[in-house]
Design a protein around this motif. Structure first.
Motif, PDB file in Angstrom:
ATOM      1  N   MET A 244      -7.157   7.162   5.747  1.00 40.51           N
ATOM      2  CA  MET A 244      -8.489   6.552   5.914  1.00 40.51           C
ATOM      3  C   MET A 244      -8.555   5.183   5.240  1.00 40.51           C
ATOM      4  SD  MET A 244     -10.824   8.522   7.363  1.00 40.51           S
ATOM      5  CE  MET A 244     -12.300   8.045   6.502  1.00 40.51           C
TER       6      MET A 244
ATOM      7  N   MET B  90     -12.672  13.576  -0.095  1.00 39.66           N
ATOM      8  CA  MET B  90     -13.417  12.423  -0.578  1.00 39.66           C
ATOM      9  C   MET B  90     -14.312  12.788  -1.758  1.00 39.66           C
ATOM     10  SD  MET B  90     -14.076  10.367   2.899  1.00 39.66           S
ATOM     11  CE  MET B  90     -13.973   8.719   2.303  1.00 39.66           C
TER      12      MET B  90
ATOM     13  N   PHE C 137     -12.073  16.476   5.124  1.00 41.52           N
ATOM     14  CA  PHE C 137     -12.566  15.140   4.810  1.00 41.52           C
ATOM     15  C   PHE C 137     -13.518  15.195   3.618  1.00 41.52           C
ATOM     16  CE2 PHE C 137     -11.015  13.928   8.929  1.00 41.52           C
ATOM     17  CZ  PHE C 137     -10.860  12.565   8.866  1.00 41.52           C
ATOM     18  N   ILE C 138     -14.494  16.109   3.705  1.00 44.57           N
ATOM     19  CA  ILE C 138     -15.512  16.177   2.664  1.00 44.57           C
ATOM     20  C   ILE C 138     -14.874  16.545   1.337  1.00 44.57           C
ATOM     21  CG2 ILE C 138     -17.581  17.399   1.910  1.00 44.57           C
ATOM     22  CD1 ILE C 138     -18.407  17.591   4.842  1.00 44.57           C
TER      23      ILE C 138
ATOM     24  N   PHE D 148       0.813  -1.225   0.000  1.00 47.32           N
ATOM     25  CA  PHE D 148       0.000   0.000   0.000  1.00 47.32           C
ATOM     26  C   PHE D 148       0.842   1.268   0.000  1.00 47.32           C
ATOM     27  CE2 PHE D 148      -2.354  -3.395   2.041  1.00 47.32           C
ATOM     28  CZ  PHE D 148      -3.484  -3.417   1.248  1.00 47.32           C
TER      29      PHE D 148
ATOM     30  N   VAL E 278     -10.267  -3.798   5.882  1.00 47.70           N
ATOM     31  CA  VAL E 278     -10.499  -4.950   6.759  1.00 47.70           C
ATOM     32  C   VAL E 278     -10.337  -6.279   6.036  1.00 47.70           C
ATOM     33  CG1 VAL E 278     -12.999  -4.782   6.495  1.00 47.70           C
ATOM     34  CG2 VAL E 278     -12.079  -5.960   8.447  1.00 47.70           C
TER      35      VAL E 278
ATOM     36  N   ALA F 229     -14.464   3.518  16.252  1.00 51.47           N
ATOM     37  CA  ALA F 229     -14.978   4.701  15.549  1.00 51.47           C
ATOM     38  C   ALA F 229     -14.403   6.005  16.103  1.00 51.47           C
ATOM     39  CB  ALA F 229     -16.499   4.735  15.638  1.00 51.47           C
TER      40      ALA F 229
ATOM     41  N   TYR G 257     -12.711  13.869  12.603  1.00 57.44           N
ATOM     42  CA  TYR G 257     -13.708  14.408  11.675  1.00 57.44           C
ATOM     43  C   TYR G 257     -14.333  15.686  12.228  1.00 57.44           C
ATOM     44  CZ  TYR G 257     -17.941  14.609   8.806  1.00 57.44           C
ATOM     45  OH  TYR G 257     -18.939  15.018   7.979  1.00 57.44           O
TER      46      TYR G 257
ATOM     47  N   ASN H 150      -9.369   1.964   7.577  1.00 56.97           N
ATOM     48  CA  ASN H 150     -10.638   1.257   7.459  1.00 56.97           C
ATOM     49  C   ASN H 150     -10.545  -0.079   6.737  1.00 56.97           C
ATOM     50  OD1 ASN H 150     -12.121   3.181   8.825  1.00 56.97           O
ATOM     51  ND2 ASN H 150     -12.650   4.332   6.986  1.00 56.97           N
TER      52      ASN H 150
ATOM     53  N   PRO I 142      -9.910  -2.644  12.920  1.00 55.35           N
ATOM     54  CA  PRO I 142     -11.143  -3.148  12.303  1.00 55.35           C
ATOM     55  C   PRO I 142     -11.166  -4.673  12.251  1.00 55.35           C
ATOM     56  CG  PRO I 142     -10.001  -1.636  10.814  1.00 55.35           C
ATOM     57  CD  PRO I 142      -9.176  -1.748  12.042  1.00 55.35           C
TER      58      PRO I 142
ATOM     59  N   ILE J 298     -11.631   8.385  14.467  1.00 58.47           N
ATOM     60  CA  ILE J 298     -12.075   9.040  13.237  1.00 58.47           C
ATOM     61  C   ILE J 298     -13.143  10.086  13.542  1.00 58.47           C
ATOM     62  CG2 ILE J 298     -13.213   8.675  11.014  1.00 58.47           C
ATOM     63  CD1 ILE J 298     -10.476   7.590  10.889  1.00 58.47           C
ATOM     64  N   ILE J 299     -14.072   9.774  14.442  1.00 60.96           N
ATOM     65  CA  ILE J 299     -15.116  10.758  14.768  1.00 60.96           C
ATOM     66  C   ILE J 299     -14.482  12.043  15.295  1.00 60.96           C
ATOM     67  CG2 ILE J 299     -17.041  11.295  16.335  1.00 60.96           C
ATOM     68  CD1 ILE J 299     -18.039   8.519  16.065  1.00 60.96           C
TER      69      ILE J 299
ATOM     70  N   ILE K 220     -14.029   8.236  -3.706  1.00 58.22           N
ATOM     71  CA  ILE K 220     -13.579   6.961  -3.124  1.00 58.22           C
ATOM     72  C   ILE K 220     -14.262   6.732  -1.785  1.00 58.22           C
ATOM     73  CG2 ILE K 220     -11.619   5.903  -1.924  1.00 58.22           C
ATOM     74  CD1 ILE K 220      -9.909   6.691  -4.200  1.00 58.22           C
ATOM     75  N   LYS K 221     -14.710   5.500  -1.603  1.00 54.47           N
ATOM     76  CA  LYS K 221     -15.258   5.117  -0.311  1.00 54.47           C
ATOM     77  C   LYS K 221     -14.298   4.121   0.310  1.00 54.47           C
ATOM     78  CE  LYS K 221     -18.570   3.358  -2.390  1.00 54.47           C
ATOM     79  NZ  LYS K 221     -19.775   2.720  -2.840  1.00 54.47           N
ATOM     80  N   ASP K 222     -14.576   3.838   1.581  1.00 56.80           N
ATOM     81  CA  ASP K 222     -13.648   2.872   2.188  1.00 56.80           C
ATOM     82  C   ASP K 222     -13.829   1.505   1.565  1.00 56.80           C
ATOM     83  OD1 ASP K 222     -15.073   0.935   4.555  1.00 56.80           O
ATOM     84  OD2 ASP K 222     -16.225   2.629   3.787  1.00 56.80           O
TER      85      ASP K 222
END
Lengths: 287, 272
Positions: B198, B265, B261-262, B141, B204, B247, B254, B202, B220, B250-251, B270-272
């Motif tokens: 992220m 992304m 973040f917004i 990665f 898994v 969580a 965020y 995230n 995770p 990240i919360i 891209i989503k997790d």
């Protein structure tokens, strides 16, 4: 700087990428295709089996059920996602206060790990004690077997996945909506157009590229459905939530059928590309 | 009519916002409740307790997993930033044979479904002896096609004069990238950084495949196995405590950096 150094330098800079590409992408793709002709449990020797993995794939009812389950998921998830995201984006695009707060609230589940989201919804969707069924009962309705009824379980997962991802698409649509020139709406107002007419005839054609992007992104994301059924149902009840990735995972890492699961992976990757190309063609011809 | 419309708008927005926030609040409250209070509709438990957290800590090495996740995500983010900006720089600022080919390959690999490489990559990890080591969680990665494209884009927008001036001062290309150009593209670095972090945090499926040793599991993965395995002894509160623990980092991040973040992304989808 000497001339030779100058010539070599760019290759030096891209070498980490090329090395990485060769080891973790090029080789695996070729090896995947190669593996489809072998039976191998990774410990013992590889055994040439010709096309028997492919024959098995086409007669493997469980795999086809997993494909159908995944498609069922997509057919519920994608339209739901687009409708909810567009509606919320449309509302957010009005003159409102606290827009930043609402945007951040909608986006919250997007950044949270799918593991957390799934564990949370597992409790909310429980049959006897789940919060949602309790709410239904308290307003006089019956309980729903969200995760234990084979006809409903995949629908529940699709709703949950929509809830998790929709915030991202609200933002993408919001960006799209802001590119629509105000004058178009004003002109339509003069003609006496209704809200719905303006939406269909002005907004939709302009944000069409965004719609396509959302469809493709949620198709690719939806095809990789894994952790939700893994945690919630392990593919049950009656294999109704067995997704293709979950099945491939089980073939490889529970039964150690490396050759066969590589065959499934190659076939499924091919299917994803075909579906995305069809969507592209369709969306282009519709508009 | 206008007022009615306003009321309708805010009702929709508030209902939607509640539906996105309420489950998280419910989960946090439930993790702080005694077992018999969980699943009641009331948000506040009859008494607060941290029993669930104590029980979770005694059952799984969550502290170690927090370290593993943070360590792996930091390494991946760091290397991804360094390697991707090197490639992005070469692609945008240098002229060499094969440049367009490499650019084409990058775009092509982004459309390649990960399933086609999953099993051979697992086999590679086995053959390299990387199963149950940090190497399997990091090396694959350390560079991302997407990050390269973002850096390429950012470097293309900079004036050539900055680079020329640095070259006259005798700077090497690596120093130009990291000390002269990086300060000029901070937004891109933040975006790529958030996305890389992220994605690693995230992930898994991959850890489930390559890590079996509990001490090396990421959060995770550990929490997933705790949720599906028998060790929580069907106690909901303990499971939810582990989910809250997963969580929380990240919360909290965020809450402070939600704009970044917004933004990042949304540029990728891209989503997790």
């Amino acid at each position: 700087m000497s001339k030779i150094r100058k010539k070599i330098l760019p290759y030096f800079l891209v070498s980490p990428y090329l090395g990485h590409l060769l080891v973790f992408t090029t080789f695996p793709v070729i090896f995947s295709l190669f593996l489809t002709f072998f039976k191998w449990n990774i410990i013992g020797p590889m055994e040439w089996t010709g096309f028997s993995n492919w024959e098995r794939l086409f007669s493997d009812r469980l795999f086809w059920q997993a494909i159908l389950n995944t498609l069922k998921f997509l057919i519920i998830h994608i339209p739901l996602q687009i409708i909810v995201a567009l509606a919320l984006a449309e509302v957010l695009n009005q003159k409102i206060i606290l827009r930043g707060f609402f945007r951040a609230a909608f986006f919250l589940p997007v950044v949270i790990s799918g593991v957390v989201i799934t564990m949370m919804w597992q409790q909310l969707l429980g049959f006897e004690t789940g919060v949602i069924n309790r709410m239904l009962v308290s307003i006089g309705l019956g309980k729903v077997g969200w995760l234990i009824n084979p006809d409903v379980a995949m629908v529940s997962i699709a709703i949950m996945a929509t809830w998790k991802n929709v915030g991202l698409y609200v933002i993408l649509f919001l960006i799209g909506l802001q590119t629509v020139p105000r004058q178009y709406y004003e002109a339509a107002d003069l003609e006496g157009a209704t809200h719905w007419q303006k939406f269909i005839n002005i907004t939709v054609p302009i944000i069409n590229p965004t719609i396509f992007m959302v469809v493709v992104l949620s198709t690719i994301g939806g095809f990789s459905l894994f952790i939700e059924p893994y945690i919630l149902t392990q593919g049950g009840p009656l294999n109704s939530t067995l997704s293709a990735v979950l099945y491939i995972y089980k073939q490889a890492f529970e039964y150690y059928h490396m050759g066969y699961s590589a065959t499934l992976g190659v076939f499924f990757a091919f299917l994803i590309v075909v579906v995305v190309l069809i969507q592209k063609k369709y969306i282009e011809t519709v508009t | 009519m206008k007022l009615l419309k306003k009321i309708l708008l805010y009702t929709i927005l508030t209902a939607a916002a509640l539906s996105f926030i309420y489950p998280f609040i419910w989960m946090i409250m439930a993790s702080l409740s005694p077992e018999h209070d969980i699943n009641s509709l009331i948000l506040f438990p009859s008494e607060f307790t941290i029993d669930n957290y104590q029980s979770m800590i005694s059952k799984i090495p969550i502290g170690r997993a927090l370290f593993n996740s943070t360590f792996v995500a930091t390494i991946n983010t760091g290397f991804s930033l360094i390697f991707s900006s090197m490639v992005g720089y070469a692609l945008s600022r240098m002229d060499f044979k094969g440049r367009n080919l490499i650019f084409f390959i990058i775009i092509f690999t982004m459309t390649l479904p990960f399933l086609i490489t999953l099993i051979p990559n697992y086999i590679l990890m086995v053959k390299f002896g990387w199963i149950d080591t940090y190497l399997s969680l990091t090396v694959p990665f350390m560079i991302s096609a997407f990050a390269i494209l973002m850096f390429r884009q950012a470097f293309m927008g900079l004036p050539q004069a900055i680079i020329d001036a640095a070259r006259i001062d005798g700077c090497g290309e690596l120093r130009i990238i990291f000390t002269i150009l990086w300060p000029n593209i901070k937004p891109t670095i933040i975006m790529v950084g958030i996305l890389a972090f992220m994605a690693s945090w995230n992930e898994v499926l991959w850890p489930l495949i390559v890590i079996r040793e509990e001490q090396l599991m990421t959060m995770p993965q550990l929490v997933t196995l705790f949720a599906v395995g028998g060790r929580a002894e069907a106690q909901i509160g303990v499971k939810l405590a582990s989910a809250v623990f997963l969580a929380m980092p990240i919360i909290i991040t965020y809450l402070f950096f939600q704009k970044y973040f917004i933004q990042s992304m949304a540029t990728t989808g891209i989503k997790d």
